[in-house]
Design a protein around this motif. Structure first.
Motif, PDB file in Angstrom:
ATOM      1  N   TYR A  79       0.803  -1.227   0.000  1.00  0.00           N
ATOM      2  CA  TYR A  79       0.000   0.000   0.000  1.00  0.00           C
ATOM      3  C   TYR A  79       0.835   1.275   0.000  1.00  0.00           C
ATOM      4  N   ALA A  80       0.304   2.275  -0.724  1.00  0.00           N
ATOM      5  CA  ALA A  80       0.700   3.667  -0.502  1.00  0.00           C
ATOM      6  C   ALA A  80      -0.129   4.137   0.684  1.00  0.00           C
ATOM      7  N   THR A  81       0.262   5.210   1.337  1.00  0.00           N
ATOM      8  CA  THR A  81      -0.563   5.673   2.452  1.00  0.00           C
ATOM      9  C   THR A  81      -1.854   6.305   1.949  1.00  0.00           C
ATOM     10  N   SER A  82      -1.834   6.814   0.704  1.00  0.00           N
ATOM     11  CA  SER A  82      -2.924   7.671   0.257  1.00  0.00           C
ATOM     12  C   SER A  82      -3.261   7.442  -1.204  1.00  0.00           C
ATOM     13  N   ALA A  83      -4.424   7.972  -1.584  1.00  0.00           N
ATOM     14  CA  ALA A  83      -4.898   7.788  -2.954  1.00  0.00           C
ATOM     15  C   ALA A  83      -4.531   8.951  -3.861  1.00  0.00           C
ATOM     16  N   THR A  84      -3.724   9.885  -3.338  1.00  0.00           N
ATOM     17  CA  THR A  84      -3.155  10.930  -4.188  1.00  0.00           C
ATOM     18  C   THR A  84      -1.685  11.124  -3.812  1.00  0.00           C
ATOM     19  N   CYS A  85      -1.065  11.975  -4.634  1.00  0.00           N
ATOM     20  CA  CYS A  85       0.387  12.031  -4.656  1.00  0.00           C
ATOM     21  C   CYS A  85       1.046  12.667  -3.436  1.00  0.00           C
ATOM     22  N   THR A  86       0.689  13.922  -3.148  1.00  0.00           N
ATOM     23  CA  THR A  86       1.389  14.647  -2.081  1.00  0.00           C
ATOM     24  C   THR A  86       1.364  13.880  -0.751  1.00  0.00           C
ATOM     25  N   ASN A 426       6.246 -13.610   6.256  1.00  0.00           N
ATOM     26  CA  ASN A 426       4.979 -13.238   5.624  1.00  0.00           C
ATOM     27  C   ASN A 426       4.144 -12.370   6.560  1.00  0.00           C
ATOM     28  N   GLN A 427       4.805 -11.966   7.643  1.00  0.00           N
ATOM     29  CA  GLN A 427       4.122 -11.197   8.677  1.00  0.00           C
ATOM     30  C   GLN A 427       4.197  -9.712   8.347  1.00  0.00           C
ATOM     31  N   GLY A 428       3.046  -9.123   8.091  1.00  0.00           N
ATOM     32  CA  GLY A 428       3.032  -7.680   7.824  1.00  0.00           C
ATOM     33  C   GLY A 428       2.339  -6.949   8.952  1.00  0.00           C
ATOM     34  N   ARG A 429       1.676  -5.878   8.606  1.00  0.00           N
ATOM     35  CA  ARG A 429       0.932  -5.106   9.608  1.00  0.00           C
ATOM     36  C   ARG A 429      -0.369  -5.788   9.936  1.00  0.00           C
ATOM     37  N   LYS A 430      -0.858  -5.531  11.133  1.00  0.00           N
ATOM     38  CA  LYS A 430      -2.206  -5.978  11.454  1.00  0.00           C
ATOM     39  C   LYS A 430      -3.191  -4.898  10.990  1.00  0.00           C
ATOM     40  N   ASN A 431      -2.862  -3.658  11.299  1.00  0.00           N
ATOM     41  CA  ASN A 431      -3.763  -2.551  10.976  1.00  0.00           C
ATOM     42  C   ASN A 431      -3.073  -1.487  10.143  1.00  0.00           C
ATOM     43  N   LEU A 432      -3.823  -0.912   9.236  1.00  0.00           N
ATOM     44  CA  LEU A 432      -3.281   0.180   8.424  1.00  0.00           C
ATOM     45  C   LEU A 432      -4.400   1.174   8.126  1.00  0.00           C
ATOM     46  N   ILE A 433      -4.141   2.440   8.436  1.00  0.00           N
ATOM     47  CA  ILE A 433      -5.121   3.474   8.085  1.00  0.00           C
ATOM     48  C   ILE A 433      -4.821   3.961   6.671  1.00  0.00           C
ATOM     49  N   LEU A 434      -5.839   3.954   5.835  1.00  0.00           N
ATOM     50  CA  LEU A 434      -5.693   4.393   4.442  1.00  0.00           C
ATOM     51  C   LEU A 434      -6.370   5.745   4.281  1.00  0.00           C
ATOM     52  N   GLU A 435      -5.879   6.533   3.341  1.00  0.00           N
ATOM     53  CA  GLU A 435      -6.399   7.899   3.223  1.00  0.00           C
ATOM     54  C   GLU A 435      -6.705   8.272   1.778  1.00  0.00           C
ATOM     55  N   ALA A 436      -7.791   9.001   1.594  1.00  0.00           N
ATOM     56  CA  ALA A 436      -8.124   9.571   0.281  1.00  0.00           C
ATOM     57  C   ALA A 436      -8.791  10.913   0.535  1.00  0.00           C
ATOM     58  N   GLY A 437      -8.196  11.971   0.027  1.00  0.00           N
ATOM     59  CA  GLY A 437      -8.771  13.297   0.206  1.00  0.00           C
ATOM     60  C   GLY A 437      -9.018  13.610   1.676  1.00  0.00           C
ATOM     61  N   GLN A 438      -8.125  13.187   2.540  1.00  0.00           N
ATOM     62  CA  GLN A 438      -8.167  13.390   3.994  1.00  0.00           C
ATOM     63  C   GLN A 438      -9.342  12.704   4.688  1.00  0.00           C
ATOM     64  N   ARG A 443      -7.692  -0.803   7.036  1.00  0.00           N
ATOM     65  CA  ARG A 443      -7.482  -2.193   6.619  1.00  0.00           C
ATOM     66  C   ARG A 443      -6.961  -2.930   7.840  1.00  0.00           C
ATOM     67  N   SER A 444      -7.629  -4.028   8.186  1.00  0.00           N
ATOM     68  CA  SER A 444      -7.254  -4.795   9.355  1.00  0.00           C
ATOM     69  C   SER A 444      -7.299  -6.263   8.974  1.00  0.00           C
ATOM     70  N   GLY A 445      -6.141  -6.887   8.878  1.00  0.00           N
ATOM     71  CA  GLY A 445      -6.108  -8.269   8.384  1.00  0.00           C
ATOM     72  C   GLY A 445      -6.686  -8.292   6.971  1.00  0.00           C
ATOM     73  N   ASP A 446      -7.630  -9.191   6.752  1.00  0.00           N
ATOM     74  CA  ASP A 446      -8.245  -9.282   5.417  1.00  0.00           C
ATOM     75  C   ASP A 446      -9.385  -8.284   5.235  1.00  0.00           C
ATOM     76  N   TRP A 447      -9.696  -7.546   6.294  1.00  0.00           N
ATOM     77  CA  TRP A 447     -10.895  -6.711   6.286  1.00  0.00           C
ATOM     78  C   TRP A 447     -10.613  -5.250   5.994  1.00  0.00           C
ATOM     79  N   VAL A 448     -11.628  -4.592   5.424  1.00  0.00           N
ATOM     80  CA  VAL A 448     -11.566  -3.141   5.245  1.00  0.00           C
ATOM     81  C   VAL A 448     -12.832  -2.519   5.806  1.00  0.00           C
TER      82      VAL A 448
END
Ligand code: NG6
Ligand code: CA
Length: 508
Positions: A79-86, A426-438, A443-448
Motif C-alpha cells: 500500500y501507498a498511504t494515500s490515494a493521491t500524490c502529495t 509473511n508477517q506484515g501489519r495488522k492494521n493500516l489506516i488508508l487515506e483519500a482526500g483526507q 485495513r485490518s487483516g483481510d478486512w476493510v
C-alpha cells in the motif's frame, strides 16, 4: 615429555581457536557494511496494481519491472498511504501518516514545503548512517515558505529535508512551473527572462488553454486550461523562463540520465536515491520511440516508456557492478486513473486492460484501488524471489530501513517490517489506516472498514467511485477482492470490532 607436548598442543589449539575467533570477529566488519546496501526507491506516479504484467496484466508487458518482481519480493498487499500524490510522498519520506498533517493534500506548484525542516525523514536518517542522498524526479511536497521567487534559490526544499542533491520538477507534469530545479536553482534559467508564476490570475497577453484552443496539441477535458507549454495546457499561469522550460517528451530520458549519472558518481560509498518517475500521470507524453507501441494510446505508451527507463537504470547498476549491493523498492504513489483531465484516449483505447487489476475504485478513492499499488523489493543475491501477501505500507520503509542500516530511529506510525521487505517473513501489519482526500479507512487483516462520510460517491470527471457512503462499509478482501459485498449489515461483530480499532488508531 608427553604431557608437555599435550599442553603445547592444547595451547596451539587454543591459540588457533582464538585466532579463528578473532578472524570471525574480523569478518563481522564486512558483514556489517553489507547491511548498508545502496537503497533506491523507484516511485511511479499513478501506476495501478494491474498495470504491470507481473501482477497479471495481459494486455501490456512490463518486462523490466517484472524482472524485479520475479527476482525479488512481489507484494500482493502493498500500500501507498494515500490515494493521491502529495500525501503518499509525505508518508514514504517521513514515516508519518499524512492525515496527521492537514497540509498533506494535492498541492499547487506555488505551495510552501509541507515537511518541517525539523522532521526526521528517510534521507536524513540514512545520512546519519553514512549514506549519500539524492532525489531525481517528481517532488510535489511544496517549496519555499510562500511567495517563492523562482529566479533566486528556491528554499527550503528537498535539500533542507535530507537530500544532499536534488534534481526535481516542483509539483506535477501538468502544473507550472514547467522547469527542472537543481539544488534549488531553476535549471537553464536566463536571468534576462525571469519566471513569474501564479495560480490565481493570468499574466497579461499570455495565451491560455481556455482562450486559445488553436495553440493546443493536447485537448483538456477538465481543469488544465491555464498556461500553455509545448502545446499542452496546464494548471496555473506562467510567464517567462522560456529557455528553462522542460521538453515533455524527453522527460523520462532526462531524469534517467540524471539518475544514471548520480549512481556512477556516487557508487564508491552507500547512497540513497529516490527516483520518482512522472509516468503514467497526465499529461502523458511518450517519447516518439514509444508512441503507438502499446496499442492503448499514450497511457499505455508511457507505461512502456517507464518500464524501459527502469530497465536502463538497472543496467547501469549492473555495469557499475553494484546491483548486488543495492536494495531496490519499486512502488507507486497512488492507484490508476484514465481520464485525469486531458482527452488522451486513455478511456477509448483501454481495451481489455484493467489498470486496477480487478480492485474497486482508483486514484482519489477510499476503495482499495486508490492505495493498493504495485510493491516490489529486489536485492540481487540477498532477497530470495517470493510472492508475499503480507500487508505492508510505504510508511513502513522508514523504520525497516533504519533497522537494516543500524539506526535506532523509528516513528510511531512506521512499523519495522524488515523481514517482510526482505521476503523472510509473511508477517506484515495488522492494521493500516488508508487515506483519500483526507478521509480515512481501516485495513485490518483481510478486512476493510470505511466509515460513513458526506460527499459524492463518484467523481464523475474521472469516472471513479470514491468509496464514499453515509453508511459504514465492511469488506472482506480475501473473499471479495473487488469489494462487491458490503458485510456491514450482516457481520455486526466484525463491524463493531473494526470500528473500535479504527477510532482508537485515529485517536477519536
Ligand atoms: C488534480 C488534477 C489532476 C492531477 C491531480 C494530482 C484537475 C482537474 N485535476 O487536481 O489532473 O494533477 O490533481 O495528481 O486539475 S497527483 O497524482 O499528483 O496527486
Ligand atoms: Ca500520483
Amino acid at each position: 615429555f608427553k604431557p608437555t607436548f599435550f599442553k603445547c598442543s592444547i595451547m596451539i589449539i587454543t591459540l588457533a581457536l582464538s585466532v579463528s575467533c578473532k578472524n570471525e570477529k574480523k569478518q563481522e566488519a564486512p558483514q556489517k557494511t553489507e547491511t548498508k546496501p545502496n537503497i533506491v526507491f523507484i516511485y511511479l506516479d499513478d501506476l495501478g496494481y494491474g498495470d504491470i504484467s507481473a501482477n497479471g496484466a495481459t494486455e501490456i508487458s512490463t518486462p523490466n519491472i517484472d524482472k524485479l518482481a520475479n527476482g525479488g519480493v512481489r507484494f500482493t498487499n502493498g500500500y501507498a498511504t494515500s490515494a493521491t500524490c502529495t500525501p503518499s510522498r509525505f508518508g514514504i519520506l517521513t514515516g508519518i501518516y499524512p492525515w496527521r498533517n492537514k497540509d498533506a493534500a494535492i498541492l499547487p506548484g506555488t505551495a510552501p514545503l509541507i515537511i518541517s525542516t525539523e522532521q526526521t525523514t528517510v534521507p536524513k536518517m540514512l545520512k546519519q548512517q553514512g549514506y549519500q542522498t539524492a532525489i531525481v524526479g517528481k517532488w510535489h511536497l511544496g517549496l519555499g515558505r510562500g511567495n517563492v521567487n523562482w529566479n533566486e534559490r528556491v528554499s527550503p526544499g528537498p535539500n533542507e529535508v535530507g537530500f544532499e542533491e536534488s534534481y526535481i520538477m516542483a509539483a506535477t507534469q501538468d502544473r507550472v512551473p514547467t522547469v527542472y530545479i537543481r539544488n534549488g536553482h531553476v535549471d537553464g534559467l536566463d536571468p534576462n527572462d525571469p519566471i513569474e508564476i501564479s495560480y490565481k490570475t493570468n499574466f497579461e497577453g499570455e495565451p491560455t488553454g481556455k482562450d486559445n484552443p488553436e495553440l493546443l496539441s493536447m485537448e483538456w477535458h477538465h481543469g488544465h486550461n491555464n498556461s500553455i507549454v509545448n502545446g499542452i495546457p496546464r494548471i496555473g499561469y506562467m510567464k517567462g523562463g522560456e529557455a528553462a522550460k522542460w521538453n515533455d517528451v524527453d522527460m523520462a530520458d532526462h531524469f534517467l540520465k540524471e539518475a544514471q549519472t548520480y549512481v556512477k558518481k556516487h557508487k564508491e560509498n552507500p547512497f540513497f536515491l529516490y527516483y520518482a518517475l512522472q509516468q503514467p500521470h497526465v499529461p502523458r507524453t511518450p517519447h516518439p520511440r514509444f508512441v503507438g507501441k502499446s496499442g492503448m494510446g499514450p497511457r499505455g505508451d508511457v507505461i512502456l516508456e517507464a518500464d524501459w527507463v527502469i530497465g536502463e537504470f538497472i543496467k547501469t547498476l549492473e555495469t557499475e557492478e553494484i546491483l548486488e549491493n543495492t536494495l531496490i523498492v519499486l512502488s507507486s504513489d497512488n492507484g490508476p486513473v484514465l481520464n485525469d483531465g486531458y482527452n488522451d484516449d486513455a478511456v477509448e483505447k483501454l481495451g481489455n486492460h484493467s489498470p486496477t487489476g480487478g480492485l474497486r475504485g482508483g486514484k482519489y478513492s477510499l476503495f482499495d484501488a486508490g492505495t493498493h499499488v504495485p510493491f516490489i523489493t529486489y536485492w540481487k543475491g540477498t532477497i530470495e524471489p517470493t510472492v508475499s501477501d503480507a500487508v505492508v505500507c510505504q510508511l513502513d520503509l522508514f523504520s525497516s530501513l533504519a533497522h537494516l542500516t543500524g539506526s535506532t530511529e523509528k516513528t510511531d506510525d512506521s512499523e519495522q517490517l524488515l523481514n517482510a521487505f526482505l521476503g523472510k517473513s509473511n508477517q506484515g501489519r495488522k492494521n493500516l489506516i488508508l487515506e483519500a482526500g483526507q478521509k480515512t479507512a481501516l485495513r485490518s487483516g483481510d478486512w476493510v472498514l470505511i466509515p460513513p462520510y458526506e460527499g459524492k460517491p463518484i467523481n464523475k470527471q474521472v469516472n471513479i467511485e470514491l468509496g464514499i457512503s453515509n453508511e459504514y462499509q465492511l469488506y472482506n478482501l480475501k473473499e471479495d477482492r473487488a469489494q462487491k459485498n458490503d458485510l456491514a449489515n450482516t457481520n455486526k461483530d466484525k463491524l463493531a470490532e473494526l470500528t473500535a480499532a479504527y477510532h482508537k488508531l485515529r485517536g477519536k
